[in-house]
Design a protein around this motif. Structure first.
Motif, short mmCIF file in Angstrom:
data_model
loop_
_atom_site.label_atom_id
_atom_site.label_comp_id
_atom_site.label_asym_id
_atom_site.label_seq_id
_atom_site.Cartn_x
_atom_site.Cartn_y
_atom_site.Cartn_z
N HIS A 274 -10.35 -54.08 -42.88
CA HIS A 274 -10.13 -54.71 -41.35
C HIS A 274 -11.60 -55.60 -40.96
CE1 HIS A 274 -6.89 -51.76 -40.22
NE2 HIS A 274 -6.46 -52.61 -41.14
N ALA A 275 -12.53 -54.95 -41.16
CA ALA A 275 -13.95 -55.61 -40.81
C ALA A 275 -14.19 -56.69 -41.49
CB ALA A 275 -14.88 -54.41 -40.90
N LEU A 276 -13.89 -56.63 -42.92
CA LEU A 276 -14.01 -57.97 -43.87
C LEU A 276 -13.05 -58.86 -43.35
CD1 LEU A 276 -14.34 -56.20 -47.38
CD2 LEU A 276 -16.01 -57.55 -45.94
N GLU A 277 -11.75 -58.54 -43.15
CA GLU A 277 -10.92 -59.70 -42.66
C GLU A 277 -11.14 -60.16 -41.51
OE1 GLU A 277 -6.76 -57.71 -44.95
OE2 GLU A 277 -7.27 -57.32 -42.90
N ARG A 278 -11.72 -59.56 -40.47
CA ARG A 278 -12.17 -59.80 -39.09
C ARG A 278 -13.43 -61.08 -39.16
NH1 ARG A 278 -11.96 -54.67 -37.44
NH2 ARG A 278 -14.07 -54.89 -37.13
N GLY A 279 -14.03 -60.79 -40.37
CA GLY A 279 -15.42 -61.49 -40.37
C GLY A 279 -16.49 -60.85 -39.86
N SER A 280 -16.19 -59.43 -39.70
CA SER A 280 -17.59 -58.53 -39.30
C SER A 280 -18.25 -58.00 -40.48
CB SER A 280 -16.97 -57.56 -38.47
OG SER A 280 -16.07 -57.87 -37.49
N ILE A 281 -18.93 -58.91 -41.06
CA ILE A 281 -19.72 -58.76 -42.29
C ILE A 281 -20.81 -57.56 -42.08
CG2 ILE A 281 -20.80 -59.54 -44.39
CD1 ILE A 281 -17.75 -60.74 -43.82
N GLU A 282 -21.50 -57.60 -40.95
CA GLU A 282 -22.37 -56.82 -40.84
C GLU A 282 -21.91 -55.30 -40.59
OE1 GLU A 282 -25.53 -57.11 -38.24
OE2 GLU A 282 -26.23 -59.30 -38.77
N GLU A 283 -20.78 -55.28 -39.91
CA GLU A 283 -20.02 -53.83 -39.65
C GLU A 283 -19.67 -53.41 -41.18
OE1 GLU A 283 -15.95 -51.91 -37.84
OE2 GLU A 283 -16.81 -54.17 -37.02
N ALA A 284 -18.96 -54.22 -41.99
CA ALA A 284 -18.59 -53.86 -43.31
C ALA A 284 -19.75 -53.36 -43.95
CB ALA A 284 -17.80 -54.95 -43.95
N ALA A 285 -20.80 -54.26 -44.01
CA ALA A 285 -22.18 -53.82 -45.01
C ALA A 285 -22.58 -52.42 -44.61
CB ALA A 285 -23.16 -54.95 -44.80
N ASP A 286 -22.91 -52.26 -43.33
CA ASP A 286 -23.09 -51.02 -43.01
C ASP A 286 -22.24 -49.74 -43.31
OD1 ASP A 286 -25.49 -52.06 -41.56
OD2 ASP A 286 -24.43 -52.13 -39.65
N GLY A 287 -21.04 -50.01 -43.27
CA GLY A 287 -20.06 -48.89 -43.88
C GLY A 287 -19.91 -48.68 -45.25
#
Length: 325
Positions: A179-192
């Motif tokens: 969901h983070a990647l699809e929303r474009g929340s790259i920093e959130e995805a990277a931290d996860g």
């Protein structure tokens, strides 16, 4: 869980090989790379999907070629830093299979069998009838299935950061990361993703933990849209098709290892996988976690090289006790 059937290769002639000039290959970040005149790149097609492999030739090998299948976030250049220790022993082969690296996008309906068959296709095209096989993380999933489906190609098998079931940490994290990647929340995805792949610092001392965490996070932050799309499809592929099938395994020398502080594919999970392969060995590398081949590059290369050349892996200073399964 419902399984999708493998879409067979097209009957049209799809196999082609092109060698790229060695001077055109990326070498940034390499640690003692092989001489450029020994490096080849080949472009191939399987089932209508283009993919690429990299070969470092050893003219006087001590053992069969070593095929390295890395994790989903690794590509065919990720092993350049290991060449100074492994290329003197044998020819090395790395590959971006369909759906990964610079290869064509592969829809999730194509399962692990398809990727395993692509590995066999590549070796047939390269004229390599037998190899030593290393599979790390997702590379173990593909590598083991390849060994099960095409045992005649395999001389020895080594698996790192491996498991016969999807870790709970992974299945719980996939929806959030997707969901983070699809929303474009790259920093959130990277931290996860960093939290997923690397151990908690309180678990124990891990070599280069902070430096590798920074590098990993930066790698995720700089993903291209194509890489993000492939990452999402990869997660769908694994959660749809699973990572293991209880098929016969070739009776060849086998070593399973991981970092002693691996919290994704834990040592217990590695032992569980090793137990499905009669006569295999299992060990853990000290001061390492799931990314032990990055954190302890020289030591993991030495372990792989020793096993592939039938040298002792007992009493190594960087390993805990070797267990015979």
């Amino acid at each position: 869980m419902e399984r999708f059937s493998v879409v067979p290769p097209s009957p049209e002639p799809l196999m082609r090989t092109a060698v790229t000039a060695a001077q055109d290959l990326p070498t940034q970040g390499a640690s003692g790379p092989a001489p450029s005149e020994r490096v080849e790149e080949h472009g191939l097609v399987f089932g209508g999907f283009a993919y690429q492999c990299r070969i470092v030739r050893q003219p006087a090998p001590l053992t069969e070629p070593l095929l390295l299948l890395g994790g989903s976030s690794q590509n065919r250049y990720s092993w350049q830093g290991h060449e100074r220790w492994l290329s003197p022993l044998c020819t090395m082969v790395t590959v971006d299979l369909p759906g990964y690296g610079s290869a064509d996008f592969l829809p999730a309906r194509y399962d692990i069998d398809f990727l395993a068959d692509a590995v066999a296709h590549m070796l047939a095209e390269l004229g390599m009838p037998r190899v030593n096989l290393f599979g790390g993380c997702f590379g173990e999933v593909v590598g083991l299935r390849f060994a099960q489906r095409h045992p005649s190609f395999v001389r020895r098998t080594l698996f790192g950061g491996a498991a016969k079931r999807l870790p709970d940490l992974y299945t719980e994290a996939v929806p959030r990361l997707t969901h983070a990647l699809e929303r474009g929340s790259i920093e959130e995805a990277a931290d996860g993703l960093v939290r997923l792949f690397m151990s908690n610092p309180e678990a124990g001392r891990v070599r280069k933990h902070a430096a590798v965490a920074r590098l990993l996070r930066n790698q995720f932050l700089t993903q291209t849209p194509d890489e993000i799309r492939k990452a999402v499809e990869h997660n769908t592929r694994l959660t749809t098709h699973g990572c293991y099938r209880p098929l016969p395994v070739p009776r060849v020398p086998t070593l399973v290892f991981t970092g002693e502080y691996d919290t994704l594919c834990t040592p217990a999970m590695g032992r569980e996988l090793a137990a499905t392969m009669p006569g295999s060995w299992f060990t853990t590398v000290k001061e390492g976690d799931h990314l032990v081949t990055v954190e302890r590059r020289e030591e993991s290369s030495d372990l792989i090289g020793r096993f592939c050349t039938d040298r002792s892996i007992e009493d190594l200073p960087y390993c805990n006790a070797v267990e015979r399964m």
